[in-house]
Design an enzyme around this catalytic site. Structure first.
Site, PDB file in Angstrom:
ATOM      1  N   GLU A  48      40.908  31.941  35.819  1.00  0.00           N
ATOM      2  CA  GLU A  48      39.847  32.451  35.116  1.00  0.00           C
ATOM      3  C   GLU A  48      39.825  31.902  33.493  1.00  0.00           C
ATOM      4  OE1 GLU A  48      37.563  36.769  34.979  1.00  0.00           O
ATOM      5  OE2 GLU A  48      39.745  36.710  34.574  1.00  0.00           O
ATOM      6  N   GLU A 102      41.731  45.687  37.929  1.00  0.00           N
ATOM      7  CA  GLU A 102      42.292  44.589  36.863  1.00  0.00           C
ATOM      8  C   GLU A 102      42.379  44.984  35.718  1.00  0.00           C
ATOM      9  OE1 GLU A 102      41.143  39.933  34.960  1.00  0.00           O
ATOM     10  OE2 GLU A 102      39.595  41.154  35.955  1.00  0.00           O
TER      11      GLU A 102
END
Length: 262
Positions: free
Chosen positions: A240, A142
């Site tokens: 998120e 990520e």
């Protein structure tokens, strides 16, 4: 079909137990969730999966940003510890039928070149690739924005994340494309996703600016979800975000805005 997954930590405020967060996500209409595996007792998660069924779409927490409690992907001295943690993580994931682990590349090391960071990240991923491949679990690299939330992050663009994925040379290493982070870094979402979807294993969404629930803001998420769907991706997409108000109200807003993906 694409489905949205709740994040059992960031979507909630303080004082809410893991079990209640799980049950609240289920009540909110979600069919999947993600969380940091180190923070949750496995036996409790197993029981919750039985009594309030949710798929576990991915698990965070295997690597960290700076040296300390978690191994750092780019540090060669952390490589043995990373392998041990990867073994623990894939065992945890396997028990919950989860096939994705989020990994961040860590903060930039003073005096290191970009190439040195990349070389060490790739070496670490190649080192643990046999563990991932044997378990059928994918490491999701990520990239994090270095302008607002993660100043000093080494891997802060999709291009750099994709270089790591390609050089790792494992089918069990892919990119996690977080639209919030990449919007801050000025990425062309549609262009990157269409050109590299075979190397992308998961997605995160949040509103820009503010990192609240992905409704409104700079990113047209209806259009972006269509682009992702057009690539053939049919897995979970993680939310998120930090709720703009009560977590239950945020869940209701998401259900009303994205009913086809709940």
């Amino acid at each position: 079909m694409i489905k949205l997954a709740a994040h059992l930590e960031i979507n909630f405020g303080k004082g809410v137990s893991f079990g209640e967060r799980w049950k609240a996500a289920k009540r909110g209409g979600f069919r999947g969730c993600e969380f940091v595996w180190r923070n949750a007792d496995l036996s409790e998660a197993v029981e919750l999966q039985k009594t309030a069924p949710l798929a576990v779409s991915c698990l965070g927490g295997t690597t960290g940003g700076v040296a300390g409690a978690r191994p750092v992907l780019v540090l060669p001295e952390d490589r043995e510890r990373l392998a041990k943690d990867a073994e623990a993580a894939v065992a945890y994931a396997g028990t919950l039928s989860c096939s994705n682990l989020i990994m961040v590349a860590g903060s930039s090391i003073p005096g290191w070149s970009l190439e040195k960071h990349r070389q060490e990240a790739v070496a670490s991923l190649r080192y643990i690739a046999p563990i991932l491949e044997a378990a059928g679990v994918t490491a999701l690299i990520e990239p994090l924005n270095s302008k607002v939330d993660h100043k000093g992050a080494y891997c802060d663009t999709a291009a750099e994340g994709l270089r790591i994925v390609q050089l790792a040379e494992s089918p069990n290493v892919k990119l996690l494309y977080d639209a919030y982070h990449m919007q801050i870094m000025g990425e062309d979402h549609s262009g990157v996703i269409r050109a590299n979807h075979a190397l992308i294993g998961y997605y995160h969404l949040a509103k820009v600016p503010g990192r609240t629930e992905p409704i409104g803001g700079e990113i047209d998420y209806d259009a972006l979800l269509e682009v992702i769907g057009e690539t053939g991706y049919d897995g979970f997409i993680g939310l998120e975000y930090k709720p703009s108000g009560e977590y239950s109200t945020a869940f209701e807003r998401l259900g009303s805005t994205y009913p086809a993906y709940m």
